[in-house]
Design an enzyme around this catalytic site. Structure first.
Site, short mmCIF file in Angstrom:
data_model
loop_
_atom_site.label_atom_id
_atom_site.label_comp_id
_atom_site.label_asym_id
_atom_site.label_seq_id
_atom_site.Cartn_x
_atom_site.Cartn_y
_atom_site.Cartn_z
N LYS A 218 -2.63 -0.74 6.69
CA LYS A 218 -3.62 -1.79 6.41
C LYS A 218 -4.06 -2.38 7.73
O LYS A 218 -3.33 -2.31 8.72
CB LYS A 218 -2.97 -2.87 5.55
CG LYS A 218 -3.96 -3.73 4.80
CD LYS A 218 -4.34 -3.10 3.48
CE LYS A 218 -5.44 -3.85 2.78
NZ LYS A 218 -5.66 -3.33 1.41
N GLY B 164 -12.38 -0.33 2.81
CA GLY B 164 -12.71 -1.75 2.66
C GLY B 164 -11.59 -2.55 2.02
O GLY B 164 -10.63 -2.01 1.48
N ASP B 165 -11.73 -3.84 2.09
CA ASP B 165 -10.88 -4.81 1.37
C ASP B 165 -11.72 -6.11 1.41
O ASP B 165 -12.95 -6.03 1.57
CB ASP B 165 -9.50 -4.96 2.06
CG ASP B 165 -8.48 -5.68 1.19
OD1 ASP B 165 -7.85 -5.04 0.34
OD2 ASP B 165 -8.31 -6.92 1.33
N LYS C 73 2.03 1.76 -3.59
CA LYS C 73 0.86 1.99 -4.44
C LYS C 73 0.35 3.42 -4.25
O LYS C 73 0.11 4.16 -5.21
CB LYS C 73 -0.23 0.98 -4.06
CG LYS C 73 -1.50 1.10 -4.87
CD LYS C 73 -2.69 0.41 -4.19
CE LYS C 73 -2.42 -1.02 -3.86
NZ LYS C 73 -3.64 -1.74 -3.40
N THR D 270 -11.97 0.36 -8.14
CA THR D 270 -10.82 -0.55 -8.28
C THR D 270 -10.95 -1.36 -9.58
O THR D 270 -10.01 -1.46 -10.36
CB THR D 270 -10.70 -1.48 -7.07
OG1 THR D 270 -10.81 -0.70 -5.88
CG2 THR D 270 -9.39 -2.22 -7.07
N GLN E 24 0.83 -1.21 0.00
CA GLN E 24 0.00 0.00 0.00
C GLN E 24 0.86 1.26 0.00
O GLN E 24 0.51 2.26 -0.63
CB GLN E 24 -0.92 -0.02 1.23
CG GLN E 24 -2.11 0.91 1.14
CD GLN E 24 -3.26 0.32 0.35
OE1 GLN E 24 -3.67 -0.80 0.60
NE2 GLN E 24 -3.81 1.06 -0.58
P1 NDP Z 1 -14.47 -9.07 -1.78
O1 NDP Z 1 -14.54 -9.61 -0.42
O2 NDP Z 1 -15.53 -8.18 -2.29
O3 NDP Z 1 -14.31 -10.26 -2.83
C1 NDP Z 1 -13.28 -11.18 -2.75
C2 NDP Z 1 -13.48 -12.25 -3.80
O4 NDP Z 1 -12.32 -13.08 -3.85
C3 NDP Z 1 -14.65 -13.16 -3.49
O5 NDP Z 1 -15.19 -13.65 -4.70
C4 NDP Z 1 -13.99 -14.29 -2.71
O6 NDP Z 1 -14.68 -15.50 -2.76
C5 NDP Z 1 -12.66 -14.42 -3.42
N1 NDP Z 1 -11.66 -14.89 -2.47
C6 NDP Z 1 -11.26 -14.28 -1.33
N2 NDP Z 1 -10.36 -15.01 -0.67
C7 NDP Z 1 -10.19 -16.11 -1.40
C8 NDP Z 1 -9.39 -17.24 -1.25
N3 NDP Z 1 -8.57 -17.39 -0.18
N4 NDP Z 1 -9.45 -18.18 -2.23
C9 NDP Z 1 -10.28 -18.03 -3.30
N5 NDP Z 1 -11.07 -16.95 -3.49
C10 NDP Z 1 -11.02 -16.02 -2.57
O7 NDP Z 1 -13.03 -8.35 -1.87
P2 NDP Z 1 -12.51 -7.29 -2.92
O8 NDP Z 1 -13.10 -7.53 -4.25
O9 NDP Z 1 -12.61 -5.95 -2.31
O10 NDP Z 1 -10.94 -7.63 -2.96
C11 NDP Z 1 -10.38 -8.54 -3.91
C12 NDP Z 1 -8.89 -8.28 -4.03
O11 NDP Z 1 -8.68 -6.95 -4.49
C13 NDP Z 1 -8.07 -8.40 -2.74
O12 NDP Z 1 -6.78 -8.87 -3.07
C14 NDP Z 1 -7.98 -6.95 -2.27
O13 NDP Z 1 -6.86 -6.77 -1.43
C15 NDP Z 1 -7.79 -6.26 -3.62
N6 NDP Z 1 -8.11 -4.84 -3.65
C16 NDP Z 1 -9.31 -4.37 -3.25
C17 NDP Z 1 -9.60 -3.03 -3.33
C18 NDP Z 1 -10.93 -2.48 -2.98
O14 NDP Z 1 -11.14 -1.28 -3.18
N7 NDP Z 1 -11.88 -3.27 -2.49
C19 NDP Z 1 -8.59 -2.06 -3.80
C20 NDP Z 1 -7.38 -2.67 -4.29
C21 NDP Z 1 -7.16 -4.01 -4.19
P3 NDP Z 1 -15.75 -15.86 -1.59
O15 NDP Z 1 -16.96 -15.03 -1.89
O16 NDP Z 1 -15.96 -17.32 -1.73
O17 NDP Z 1 -15.08 -15.49 -0.30
O1 2IT Z 2 -5.75 -2.55 -1.43
C1 2IT Z 2 -6.30 -1.43 -1.53
O2 2IT Z 2 -5.77 -0.51 -2.16
C2 2IT Z 2 -7.60 -1.24 -0.89
N1 2IT Z 2 -8.14 -2.19 -0.32
C3 2IT Z 2 -8.26 0.10 -0.90
C4 2IT Z 2 -7.69 0.99 0.16
C5 2IT Z 2 -8.39 2.31 0.36
O3 2IT Z 2 -8.00 2.98 1.31
O4 2IT Z 2 -9.30 2.67 -0.39
#
Ligand code: NDP
Ligand code: 2IT
Length: 452
Positions: free
Chosen positions: A128, A167-168, A116, A212, A113
């Site tokens: 984080k 969120g994450d 980034k 994202t 982070q």
């Molecule tokens: P969500 O919780 O909305 O979705 C996560 C998705 O990934 C779900 O479909 C989940 O499946 C799947 N998943 C999670 N863990 C696992 C695992 N161990 N094995 C297989 N599938 C898995 O999270 P986000 O979409 O917010 O985040 C997804 C990724 O993006 C993460 O790496 C996060 O750090 C990154 N990210 C998120 C940002 C954001 O703004 N939200 C910004 C930048 C990066 P299931 O439903 O079965 O759990």
């Molecule tokens: O991994 C990421 O960049 C995030 N989960 C979003 C972080 C944020 O502060 O919006």
């Protein structure tokens, strides 16, 4: 000491000081892999021990989170907030609620982070947090009580000018609402800027939800354009079906691409005609069900592959673009080889560190365009910074204006990354470009601020 010796030494110290934290080691190793050329040009970074300092978080908070489940039983989880680096602004980064979360997970995410956020060019430091709490199968009341208990400790460490979570995985607008409600109640302040990803009716920003996924697709568009390609007619695989995946799919479809597969932790769906996004959102966002329900309700057009990763679909399909949007180390060397054999042109990491080092090597050797998470998924945190900006000015922008800002930011990140790669003798290498551009911005701020 040569740059390589310095890097090897600091990496060895990092391993020794952080035993057992494999994901953190991996993230540090990845960034350090790009820095020998930087240290060769900037001996002042060595003298000031910038490498040693960026690997040591400014503060690490670990706390007990007690909460009461629906049967009346007291449950205990562990909460974390790692405040990694505040040279460029308040700590900024998401909270992850997932049973796999350990201190090392939060440290890897916090470390990523920092660079980034620097790469966005915005005034945000890196941090984080999260918990090993598992939101799956919990009632709304349980989620609320957990979030309230988490914030009952976390409120002392966060704040608009101090640390701004978002969120994450496992944390979306519902959880941010409960966290914000508890912060407001404890502090008696309507301090909108303390959290981002808020609902749009109470201080959130339009486009933050989409940012994202949209941003990752914008970044990919710029990479594709360097080869005279576009999303029009492209066959695309997206892993995950959460926040990032859903809006990546939406934007790919808007741009004329076809997403033929998506997944969750139970398996994958293959839908050769293109994912029906409304159905996927209904299953995953609204009903919070397993992805198999999508295949069942798609009337025979899609199949469910239990326990399979989405990359296995590449055996049956031409795949032009891969967007890993689920979790770390989910795309390995064998997956990469299969994708390359099926015509892959570009990969962009919507998730944080989803591609294993072996898979990155395969993509590199095959000349596949590879957008690392630090660059490709920075649209989320960048739009969080836009949310902070709107909160600070008590303003709210339109969807169009905010999406335009996001689009400009992603174009800027692409340009900065590509130019830095050129400048440091690695043309077309977005990994080197992102690591170096992010690192230099943080390092220069740290030098300017003295021994911090
Ligand atoms: P969500 O919780 O909305 O979705 C996560 C998705 O990934 C779900 O479909 C989940 O499946 C799947 N998943 C999670 N863990 C696992 C695992 N161990 N094995 C297989 N599938 C898995 O999270 P986000 O979409 O917010 O985040 C997804 C990724 O993006 C993460 O790496 C996060 O750090 C990154 N990210 C998120 C940002 C954001 O703004 N939200 C910004 C930048 C990066 P299931 O439903 O079965 O759990
Ligand atoms: O991994 C990421 O960049 C995030 N989960 C979003 C972080 C944020 O502060 O919006």
């Amino acid at each position: 000491m040569s740059p390589k010796t310095t890097i090897d030494d600091v990496y060895a110290q990092t391993l020794a000081r952080n035993p057992g934290e494999a994901e953190f080691h991996q993230a540090v190793h990845e960034v350090f892999g790009s820095l020998d050329r930087v240290l060769a040009k900037h001996p002042e970074y060595v003298q000031a021990s910038i490498l040693e300092r960026v690997c040591e978080p400014e503060r690490q908070i670990i706390f007990r989170v007690p909460w009461v489940d629906d049967t009346g039983r007291v449950r205990i989880n562990r909460g974390f907030r790692v405040q990694f680096n505040s040279a460029l602004g308040p700590y900024k980064g998401g909270l992850r609620f997932h049973p796999s979360v350990l201190l090392g997970t939060v440290k890897f995410l916090g470390f990523e982070q920092v660079f980034k956020n620097a790469l966005t060019g915005m005034p945000i430091g890196g941090g984080k947090g999260g918990s090993d709490f598992d939101p799956k199968g919990k009632s709304d009341g349980e989620i609320m009580r957990f979030c309230q208990s988490f914030m009952t400790e976390a409120y002392r460490h966060v704040g608009e000018y101090t640390d701004v979570p978002a969120g994450d995985i496992g944390v979306g607008a519902r959880e941010i609402g409960y966290l914000f409600g508890q912060y407001k109640r404890i502090t008696n302040r309507y301090e909108s800027g303390v959290l981002t990803g808020k609902g749009v009716t109470w201080g959130g920003s339009l486009v933050r939800t989409e940012a994202t996924g949209y941003g990752a697709v914008f970044f990919t568009q710029h990479m594709l354009a360097t080869r005279g390609r576009s999303f029009d007619g492209a066959r695309v695989l997206v892993s995950g079906s959460g926040n990032v995946a859903i809006y990546a799919i939406e934007k790919v479809h808007e741009l004329g691409g076809v997403v033929v597969g998506a997944s969750d932790s139970s398996g994958s769906i293959h839908d050769p005609d293109g994912i029906d996004l409304e159905l996927l959102r209904d299953v995953k966002e609204r009903r919070r069900e397993r992805i198999e329900a999508y295949a069942t309700e798609r009337g025979g057009r899609a199949r469910f592959l239990p326990g399979a990763s989405v990359w296995q679909i590449a055996g049956d399909e031409r795949v032009d673009v891969a967007l890993p949007c689920a979790t770390q180390n989910e795309l390995d060397e064998a997956d990469a080889a299969r994708l390359v054999a099926n015509g892959l042109v570009a990969v962009a990491e919507g998730a944080n560190m989803p591609t294993t080092p072996g898979a990155v090597r395969v993509f590199r050797e095959a000349g596949v365009l590879f957008g690392p998470g630090k660059a490709a998924n920075a649209g989320g945190v960048a739009t969080s910074a836009l949310e902070m900006q709107q909160n600070a000015s008590r303003d709210s922008w339109t969807f169009e204006h905010t999406e335009e800002r996001l689009s400009e930011i992603m174009a800027g990140i692409h340009e900065r990354t590509a130019e830095t790669a050129d400048e440091y003798g690695a043309p077309g290498d977005y990994v080197v470009g992102a690591n170096i551009a992010g690192f230099i911005r943080v390092a220069d701020a740290m030098l300017a601020l003295g021994v911090i």
